[in-house]
Scaffold this motif. Structure first.
Motif, PDB file in Angstrom:
ATOM      1  N   GLY A 147     -85.256  56.984  21.138  1.00 57.65           N
ATOM      2  CA  GLY A 147     -84.238  56.508  20.206  1.00 57.65           C
ATOM      3  C   GLY A 147     -83.619  57.620  19.395  1.00 57.65           C
ATOM      4  O   GLY A 147     -82.427  57.598  19.076  1.00 57.65           O
ATOM      5  N   GLN A 148     -84.423  58.620  19.049  1.00 58.05           N
ATOM      6  CA  GLN A 148     -83.886  59.772  18.336  1.00 58.05           C
ATOM      7  C   GLN A 148     -82.950  60.577  19.239  1.00 58.05           C
ATOM      8  O   GLN A 148     -81.907  61.069  18.797  1.00 58.05           O
ATOM      9  CB  GLN A 148     -85.029  60.656  17.837  1.00 58.05           C
ATOM     10  CG  GLN A 148     -85.839  60.030  16.705  1.00 58.05           C
ATOM     11  CD  GLN A 148     -87.025  60.880  16.316  1.00 58.05           C
ATOM     12  OE1 GLN A 148     -87.670  61.507  17.174  1.00 58.05           O
ATOM     13  NE2 GLN A 148     -87.346  60.906  15.032  1.00 58.05           N
ATOM     14  N   HIS A 149     -83.328  60.699  20.494  1.00 52.17           N
ATOM     15  CA  HIS A 149     -82.529  61.478  21.439  1.00 52.17           C
ATOM     16  C   HIS A 149     -81.158  60.826  21.668  1.00 52.17           C
ATOM     17  O   HIS A 149     -80.138  61.531  21.818  1.00 52.17           O
ATOM     18  CB  HIS A 149     -83.263  61.609  22.769  1.00 52.17           C
ATOM     19  CG  HIS A 149     -82.539  62.412  23.803  1.00 52.17           C
ATOM     20  ND1 HIS A 149     -82.389  63.774  23.723  1.00 52.17           N
ATOM     21  CD2 HIS A 149     -81.891  62.023  24.944  1.00 52.17           C
ATOM     22  CE1 HIS A 149     -81.693  64.208  24.763  1.00 52.17           C
ATOM     23  NE2 HIS A 149     -81.382  63.166  25.514  1.00 52.17           N
ATOM     24  N   THR A 150     -81.131  59.486  21.675  1.00 56.34           N
ATOM     25  CA  THR A 150     -79.860  58.787  21.893  1.00 56.34           C
ATOM     26  C   THR A 150     -79.051  58.620  20.614  1.00 56.34           C
ATOM     27  O   THR A 150     -77.927  58.121  20.656  1.00 56.34           O
ATOM     28  CB  THR A 150     -80.118  57.391  22.502  1.00 56.34           C
ATOM     29  OG1 THR A 150     -80.944  56.629  21.605  1.00 56.34           O
ATOM     30  CG2 THR A 150     -80.797  57.510  23.857  1.00 56.34           C
ATOM     31  N   GLY A 151     -79.625  59.009  19.484  1.00 55.19           N
ATOM     32  CA  GLY A 151     -78.920  58.897  18.221  1.00 55.19           C
ATOM     33  C   GLY A 151     -79.077  57.561  17.524  1.00 55.19           C
ATOM     34  O   GLY A 151     -78.456  57.320  16.482  1.00 55.19           O
ATOM     35  N   GLU A 152     -79.910  56.676  18.052  1.00 55.56           N
ATOM     36  CA  GLU A 152     -80.119  55.369  17.418  1.00 55.56           C
ATOM     37  C   GLU A 152     -80.960  55.476  16.151  1.00 55.56           C
ATOM     38  O   GLU A 152     -80.763  54.721  15.200  1.00 55.56           O
ATOM     39  CB  GLU A 152     -80.836  54.421  18.377  1.00 55.56           C
ATOM     40  CG  GLU A 152     -80.116  54.104  19.656  1.00 55.56           C
ATOM     41  CD  GLU A 152     -81.025  53.320  20.577  1.00 55.56           C
ATOM     42  OE1 GLU A 152     -81.242  52.124  20.313  1.00 55.56           O
ATOM     43  OE2 GLU A 152     -81.538  53.916  21.555  1.00 55.56           O
ATOM     44  N   LEU A 153     -81.920  56.390  16.153  1.00 55.19           N
ATOM     45  CA  LEU A 153     -82.878  56.500  15.064  1.00 55.19           C
ATOM     46  C   LEU A 153     -82.749  57.852  14.375  1.00 55.19           C
ATOM     47  O   LEU A 153     -82.374  58.851  15.005  1.00 55.19           O
ATOM     48  CB  LEU A 153     -84.306  56.324  15.580  1.00 55.19           C
ATOM     49  CG  LEU A 153     -84.623  55.001  16.288  1.00 55.19           C
ATOM     50  CD1 LEU A 153     -86.060  55.006  16.793  1.00 55.19           C
ATOM     51  CD2 LEU A 153     -84.385  53.813  15.365  1.00 55.19           C
ATOM     52  N   ARG A 154     -83.087  57.886  13.116  1.00 52.30           N
ATOM     53  CA  ARG A 154     -83.040  59.123  12.339  1.00 52.30           C
ATOM     54  C   ARG A 154     -83.990  60.146  12.951  1.00 52.30           C
ATOM     55  O   ARG A 154     -85.067  59.811  13.456  1.00 52.30           O
ATOM     56  CB  ARG A 154     -83.429  58.855  10.892  1.00 52.30           C
ATOM     57  CG  ARG A 154     -84.812  58.243  10.736  1.00 52.30           C
ATOM     58  CD  ARG A 154     -85.096  57.793   9.328  1.00 52.30           C
ATOM     59  NE  ARG A 154     -85.175  58.912   8.401  1.00 52.30           N
ATOM     60  CZ  ARG A 154     -85.292  58.763   7.075  1.00 52.30           C
ATOM     61  NH1 ARG A 154     -85.313  57.559   6.544  1.00 52.30           N
ATOM     62  NH2 ARG A 154     -85.386  59.818   6.304  1.00 52.30           N
ATOM     63  N   ASP A 155     -83.592  61.409  12.873  1.00 56.75           N
ATOM     64  CA  ASP A 155     -84.426  62.471  13.443  1.00 56.75           C
ATOM     65  C   ASP A 155     -84.865  63.489  12.405  1.00 56.75           C
ATOM     66  O   ASP A 155     -85.352  64.567  12.757  1.00 56.75           O
ATOM     67  CB  ASP A 155     -83.711  63.165  14.603  1.00 56.75           C
ATOM     68  CG  ASP A 155     -82.395  63.804  14.172  1.00 56.75           C
ATOM     69  OD1 ASP A 155     -82.077  63.761  12.964  1.00 56.75           O
ATOM     70  OD2 ASP A 155     -81.696  64.339  15.055  1.00 56.75           O
ATOM     71  N   ASP A 156     -84.695  63.150  11.110  1.00 54.31           N
ATOM     72  CA  ASP A 156     -85.180  64.066  10.083  1.00 54.31           C
ATOM     73  C   ASP A 156     -86.680  63.897   9.845  1.00 54.31           C
ATOM     74  O   ASP A 156     -87.288  64.706   9.136  1.00 54.31           O
ATOM     75  CB  ASP A 156     -84.418  63.852   8.768  1.00 54.31           C
ATOM     76  CG  ASP A 156     -84.540  62.430   8.248  1.00 54.31           C
ATOM     77  OD1 ASP A 156     -84.559  61.492   9.080  1.00 54.31           O
ATOM     78  OD2 ASP A 156     -84.607  62.252   7.025  1.00 54.31           O
ATOM     79  N   LEU A 157     -87.264  62.869  10.416  1.00 51.50           N
ATOM     80  CA  LEU A 157     -88.713  62.686  10.415  1.00 51.50           C
ATOM     81  C   LEU A 157     -89.209  62.741  11.847  1.00 51.50           C
ATOM     82  O   LEU A 157     -88.548  62.253  12.767  1.00 51.50           O
ATOM     83  CB  LEU A 157     -89.096  61.334   9.788  1.00 51.50           C
ATOM     84  CG  LEU A 157     -88.757  61.141   8.310  1.00 51.50           C
ATOM     85  CD1 LEU A 157     -89.095  59.711   7.876  1.00 51.50           C
ATOM     86  CD2 LEU A 157     -89.501  62.147   7.446  1.00 51.50           C
ATOM     87  N   ALA A 158     -90.382  63.316  12.031  1.00 54.37           N
ATOM     88  CA  ALA A 158     -90.940  63.430  13.376  1.00 54.37           C
ATOM     89  C   ALA A 158     -91.198  62.052  13.966  1.00 54.37           C
ATOM     90  O   ALA A 158     -91.497  61.091  13.252  1.00 54.37           O
ATOM     91  CB  ALA A 158     -92.239  64.228  13.340  1.00 54.37           C
TER      92      ALA A 158
END
Length: 213
Positions: A147-158
């Motif tokens: 989800g982080q890779h597709t931009g759906e989820l925030r990526d500032d947290l691991a």
């Protein structure tokens, strides 16, 4: 060190022993009920010394947890093709949690002792080869990373951090379902997914502009 005494062989032998003990315990739980079965009975049925059993599992809850985690690993392999076909994180995690809800409903009597064990054990999440399989956290990490890779989820947290937070919500939903009559576990899991994805902030309603008279 001989070929028969390599670390890899020892790890595999230990894993087989853990699985044997857990499968033996589950047979007893199914036949006699979880609460009445003792560690001594498990040792006798598995044909091992009581000390051997305690060396691998300190409590009956630990034996149960090992078996549940093994079942989760098997189910995750079976579900993986269906999960990968889902269009987004919310749909994929819902497939995983719908299956979990069905399993928990079929094994409700074992969920409370499992939760007691999990909430009282603070073991490291990183495991060596041959260590017992994990619960849902590994699957959560995988789906959150995607989800982080597709931009759906925030990526500032691991992804591992977010997976831990989602896991706490998962446990909370399980406990609420256990103690509140009439709840549908699938609906409880759907609620935590929505909360996780959208956050707890109140949706902003558009301001209606008044027309000038």
């Amino acid at each position: 060190m001989t070929d028969s005494d390599t670390p890899d062989r020892r790890a595999k032998k230990r894993a087989r022993t853990l699985d044997l003990l857990a499968e033996t315990a589950i047979r007893l739980f199914k036949s006699h009920g979880y609460e009445v079965v003792t560690m001594e009975q498990i040792a006798v049925e598995a044909d091992v010394a009581k000390g051997t059993l305690y060396n691998h599992f300190p409590t009956k809850e630990a034996v149960l947890a090992h078996w549940i985690h093994a079942q989760l690993a098997i189910d995750r392999v079976h579900l993986q093709p269906l999960i990968e076909r889902q269009p987004d994180f919310e749909a994929a995690i819902s497939v995983m949690l719908d299956a979990s809800a069905a399993w928990c409903e079929a094994h409700r009597a074992w969920i409370a002792p499992y939760l007691r064990f999990r909430l009282l054990s603070f073991e490291a999440t990183e495991r060596e080869d041959g260590a017992p399989p994990s619960d849902h956290v590994d699957g959560f990490v995988m789906l959150i990373s995607r989800g982080q890779h597709t931009g759906e989820l925030r990526d500032d947290l691991a992804a591992s951090h977010l997976a831990t937070l989602l896991h706490h919500l998962y446990f909370g939903a399980l406990m609420r379902w256990l103690i509140t009559p009439g709840l549908v576990l699938r609906e409880e899991f759907a609620a935590i997914v929505k909360l996780f994805v959208e956050g707890a902030a109140r949706p902003r309603t558009p301001t209606v502009k008044r027309r000038k008279s």
